[in-house]
Scaffold this motif. Structure first.
Motif, PDB file in Angstrom:
ATOM      1  N   ALA A 376       7.153   6.780  11.399  1.00 37.92           N
ATOM      2  CA  ALA A 376       6.010   7.707  11.354  1.00 37.92           C
ATOM      3  C   ALA A 376       5.127   7.281  10.192  1.00 37.92           C
ATOM      4  N   LYS A 377       4.035   6.586  10.514  1.00 34.38           N
ATOM      5  CA  LYS A 377       3.240   5.959   9.444  1.00 34.38           C
ATOM      6  C   LYS A 377       2.123   6.887   8.975  1.00 34.38           C
ATOM      7  N   GLY A 378       1.482   6.469   7.903  1.00 35.75           N
ATOM      8  CA  GLY A 378       0.419   7.265   7.296  1.00 35.75           C
ATOM      9  C   GLY A 378       0.500   7.092   5.792  1.00 35.75           C
ATOM     10  N   TRP A 398      -6.408   1.844   0.736  1.00 31.08           N
ATOM     11  CA  TRP A 398      -7.344   0.991   1.486  1.00 31.08           C
ATOM     12  C   TRP A 398      -6.777   0.642   2.862  1.00 31.08           C
ATOM     13  N   LEU A 399      -5.514   0.945   3.094  1.00 31.93           N
ATOM     14  CA  LEU A 399      -4.931   0.712   4.431  1.00 31.93           C
ATOM     15  C   LEU A 399      -5.560   1.609   5.497  1.00 31.93           C
ATOM     16  N   SER A 400      -6.272   2.634   5.045  1.00 35.80           N
ATOM     17  CA  SER A 400      -6.903   3.550   6.004  1.00 35.80           C
ATOM     18  C   SER A 400      -8.152   2.895   6.601  1.00 35.80           C
ATOM     19  N   ALA A 402      -9.605   0.792  10.268  1.00 32.74           N
ATOM     20  CA  ALA A 402      -9.291   0.554  11.682  1.00 32.74           C
ATOM     21  C   ALA A 402      -8.597  -0.793  11.858  1.00 32.74           C
ATOM     22  N   GLY A 403      -7.535  -0.785  12.628  1.00 26.94           N
ATOM     23  CA  GLY A 403      -6.823  -2.024  12.925  1.00 26.94           C
ATOM     24  C   GLY A 403      -5.634  -2.288  12.020  1.00 26.94           C
ATOM     25  N   SER A 404      -5.494  -1.507  10.945  1.00 27.91           N
ATOM     26  CA  SER A 404      -4.375  -1.816  10.042  1.00 27.91           C
ATOM     27  C   SER A 404      -3.040  -1.439  10.695  1.00 27.91           C
TER      28      SER A 404
HETATM   29  N1  LIG Z   1      -4.316   6.751   2.889  1.00 26.84           N
HETATM   30  C1  LIG Z   1      -3.402   5.835   3.226  1.00 26.84           C
HETATM   31  N2  LIG Z   1      -2.550   5.357   2.289  1.00 26.84           N
HETATM   32  C2  LIG Z   1      -1.633   4.421   2.616  1.00 26.84           C
HETATM   33  N3  LIG Z   1      -1.484   3.899   3.861  1.00 26.84           N
HETATM   34  C3  LIG Z   1      -2.284   4.346   4.826  1.00 26.84           C
HETATM   35  C4  LIG Z   1      -3.275   5.334   4.575  1.00 26.84           C
HETATM   36  N4  LIG Z   1      -3.921   5.588   5.739  1.00 26.84           N
HETATM   37  C5  LIG Z   1      -3.373   4.791   6.663  1.00 26.84           C
HETATM   38  N5  LIG Z   1      -2.395   4.036   6.127  1.00 26.84           N
HETATM   39  C6  LIG Z   1      -1.576   3.032   6.840  1.00 26.84           C
HETATM   40  O1  LIG Z   1      -2.481   2.251   7.632  1.00 26.84           O
HETATM   41  C7  LIG Z   1      -1.994   2.104   8.952  1.00 26.84           C
HETATM   42  C8  LIG Z   1      -2.960   2.798   9.926  1.00 26.84           C
HETATM   43  O2  LIG Z   1      -2.470   2.711  11.220  1.00 26.84           O
HETATM   44  P1  LIG Z   1      -3.221   3.384  12.452  1.00 26.84           P
HETATM   45  O3  LIG Z   1      -3.531   4.800  12.135  1.00 26.84           O
HETATM   46  O4  LIG Z   1      -2.409   3.090  13.658  1.00 26.84           O
HETATM   47  O5  LIG Z   1      -4.580   2.587  12.482  1.00 26.84           O
HETATM   48  P2  LIG Z   1      -5.239   1.730  13.666  1.00 26.84           P
HETATM   49  O6  LIG Z   1      -4.934   2.464  14.929  1.00 26.84           O
HETATM   50  O7  LIG Z   1      -6.704   1.719  13.358  1.00 26.84           O
HETATM   51  O8  LIG Z   1      -4.640   0.383  13.602  1.00 26.84           O
HETATM   52  C9  LIG Z   1      -0.594   2.660   8.954  1.00 26.84           C
HETATM   53  O9  LIG Z   1       0.329   1.649   8.646  1.00 26.84           O
HETATM   54  C10 LIG Z   1      -0.614   3.672   7.813  1.00 26.84           C
HETATM   55  O10 LIG Z   1       0.652   3.834   7.231  1.00 26.84           O
END
Ligand SMILES: Nc1ncnc2c1ncn2[C@@H]1O[C@H](COP(=O)(O)OP(=O)(O)O)[C@@H](O)[C@H]1O
Ligand SMILES: NC(=O)C1=CN([C@@H]2O[C@H](COP(=O)(O)OP(=O)(O)OC[C@H]3O[C@@H](n4cnc5c(N)ncnc54)[C@H](O)[C@@H]3O)[C@@H](O)[C@H]2O)[C@@H](O)CC1
Ligand SMILES: [K+]
Length: 461
Positions: A376-378, A398-400, A402-404
């Motif tokens: 469960a990512k985020g 910065w992982l937030s 699109a595409g990460s």
């Molecule tokens: N604020 C944040 N801090 C750390 N990691 C984040 C944050 N927001 C998103 N992520 C990470 O970035 C990735 C986003 O994935 P996802 O929501 O599926 O994006 P996409 O569908 O655009 O590829 C996940 O690995 C998540 O853990």
């Protein structure tokens, strides 16, 4: 020291077990308070310190800290709105040689928050609320003892003002709130103070850095793992997964697609055969299905073909919206890794009739109901499978971008192809993803992130 992550109930049980084995609650509090005082001393470097003490044992820790600092020659100001309400906190109060006052304001540059720990049970109001509001507004160096006082230890949500702390000192074991949003992001640096509690039975664990290895001397591309990414309606997302997967140590990455991909890199092999035929290749070690898949009937058929092939699978994005009991019929769940963000997790829970509140309980309940491994990512990432929950240190915000998530899914598939279990593969992948983001610095694109997976590997060899 164990990196166990405990619920409040497990914490209470661990403390009871320690007491049954002969350590008194007062001895535990003394150890906790003195251990914390060492960190406060390091941060304060001789400057005056204010300690906020609540009614319970968290407040008790505060008196121990105040006494310890006083004995080191510190000027200590203790604010305690009420007298202690537990025997052990009363002992701590009686052992503290200084005076206390009932309310702020406070003016010292270092403030230690011991109002409430894991015993917080209701909304923070009145004088306690005022103290936390004053703390929020102050530019002092803020230290939370055990957990920030307005935080619910099991879920990381708040029952009052949540200042941004500089340092949080967890006592005896990590609590779930240390790795869950929103509290996780407000705790500053986190340090664990060992109390010698018995923590062996914990179901929650803080993930530790993986040690990855270079290919064996006699490796060839198939022993390193063949990853097949099953493309669908949209070409960009699976390409990002391939770019990441190719840099996470796979020997071979193929894109199974019936569309043209003029932007594909030369070192990516595109297989345009009929999907069922392509899936017959015995050398495939892991499949990734979902990024760019689409949600129509053809997409569902492609997902069904991947699942019935019996291969290990990472399912992400659209595959998570399509997945249901019918598609999993006859599939070995121990070979499947799901990588949902919060919206996809909610959709999965609905499909599988899982009723739970909050990300942690949803991920746990979904894994328990299906036998699948759930990443469960985020901002707070939780990995559940094999009866265990893994928590992770915070990754770059910065992982937030699109595409990460497509990048993460590609890394997961490569690690799964490299003879790792879904739990191990996902754990490696989160660390590689976080490290790639750290190396990529600010404002990167998903493709730049994928390119940084290669140097990220070097950090774990
Ligand atoms: N604020 C944040 N801090 C750390 N990691 C984040 C944050 N927001 C998103 N992520 C990470 O970035 C990735 C986003 O994935 P996802 O929501 O599926 O994006 P996409 O569908 O655009 O590829 C996940 O690995 C998540 O853990
Ligand atoms: N039990 C042990 O063996 C140890 C406990 N330790 C400390 O003890 C803490 C837990 O102590 P407690 O269980 O006494 O609980 P806390 O000190 O966290 O707080 C509970 C007390 O606050 C009251 N309270 C809860 N929410 C309130 C609110 N919103 N407004 C006003 N009052 C409120 C409760 O009625 C109770 O009196 C840990 O977090 C840790 O800091 C440490 O000393 C280590 C050893
Ligand atoms: K506290």
């Amino acid at each position: 020291m164990s990196e166990a992550v405990l619920t409040v109930a497990q914490m209470v049980a661990a403390e009871k077990a320690a007491m049954a084995a002969g350590t008194s609650e007062w001895e535990l509090m003394l150890k906790a308070g003195q251990g914390a005082a060492q960190w406060v001393h390091r941060a304060a470097g001789g400057r005056p310190v204010t300690v906020l003490c609540g009614p319970g044992n968290n407040g008790g820790d505060g008196y121990v800290i105040a006494e310890d600092l006083g004995s080191r020659g510190y000027d200590v100001d203790v604010i305690a709105p009420v007298e202690p309400s537990t025997d052990t906190a009363r002992t701590a109060r009686s052992q503290f040689g200084g005076d206390t006052r009932e309310q702020g304001p406070f003016e010292h540059a270092i403030v230690v928050d011991c109002l409430f720990g894991y015993g917080l049970s209701r909304q923070v109001e009145g004088v306690y609320r005022e103290l936390l509001e004053e703390l929020s507004a102050s530019d002092c160096f803020k230290i939370a003892i055990d957990v920030p006082s307005a935080v619910r230890s099991d879920c990381g949500s708040t029952l009052g003002p949540l200042p941004r702390y500089d340092l949080t000192l967890a006592l005896g074991a990590w609590k779930q709130a240390h790795f869950l949003m929103p509290s996780m992001a407000m705790m500053g640096a986190k340090e664990l103070i060992d109390l010698g509690l018995p923590l062996d039975d914990a179901h929650g664990v803080l993930s530790s850095r993986p040690a990855l290895s270079a290919p064996a001397a006699d490796a060839h591309k198939y022993t390193r793992g063949l990853v097949a990414v099953v493309a669908g309606e949209m070409p960009g997302a699976p390409l990002l997964s391939c770019e990441a997967g190719m840099r996470a140590g796979a020997g071979y990455v193929k894109l199974f697609s019936d569309r043209s991909h003029p932007d594909a890199p030369a070192d990516l092999v595109i297989v345009e055969d009929d999907l069922d035929e392509a899936l017959e290749d015995d050398r495939i070690d892991a499949l990734l299905v979902g990024p760019g898949l689409g949600r129509g009937e053809t997409s569902r058929e492609r997902l069904a073909a991947a699942l019935t092939s019996g291969r290990q699978c990472v399912l992400d994005a659209d595959a998570l919206h399509l997945l249901d009991d019918d598609l999993l019929e006859g599939v070995d769940p121990s070979r499947i890794l799901l990588t949902p963000h919060e919206g996809e997790l909610a959709a999965l829970c609905e499909s599988f009739g899982v009723e739970a509140d909050g990300k942690l309980d949803r991920a746990r309940s979904l894994s328990a109901a299906t036998g699948l491994t759930v990443l469960a990512k985020g901002p707070d990432t939780i990995l559940v499978g094999e009866g265990t929950t893994l928590f992770f240190p915070q990754g770059s915000s910065w992982l937030s971008v699109a595409g990460s998530g497509d990048v993460l899914a590609g890394i997961c598939a490569t690690r799964l192809a490299g003879s790792r279990s879904p739990m191990e593969a996902a754990q490696d992948a989160v660390w590689l993803h976080h490290e790639a983001a750290r190396l990529a610095g600010p404002a990167f694109t998903a493709l730049q992130l994928a390119h940084c997976v290669k140097p990220a590997m070097a950090s774990f060899l």
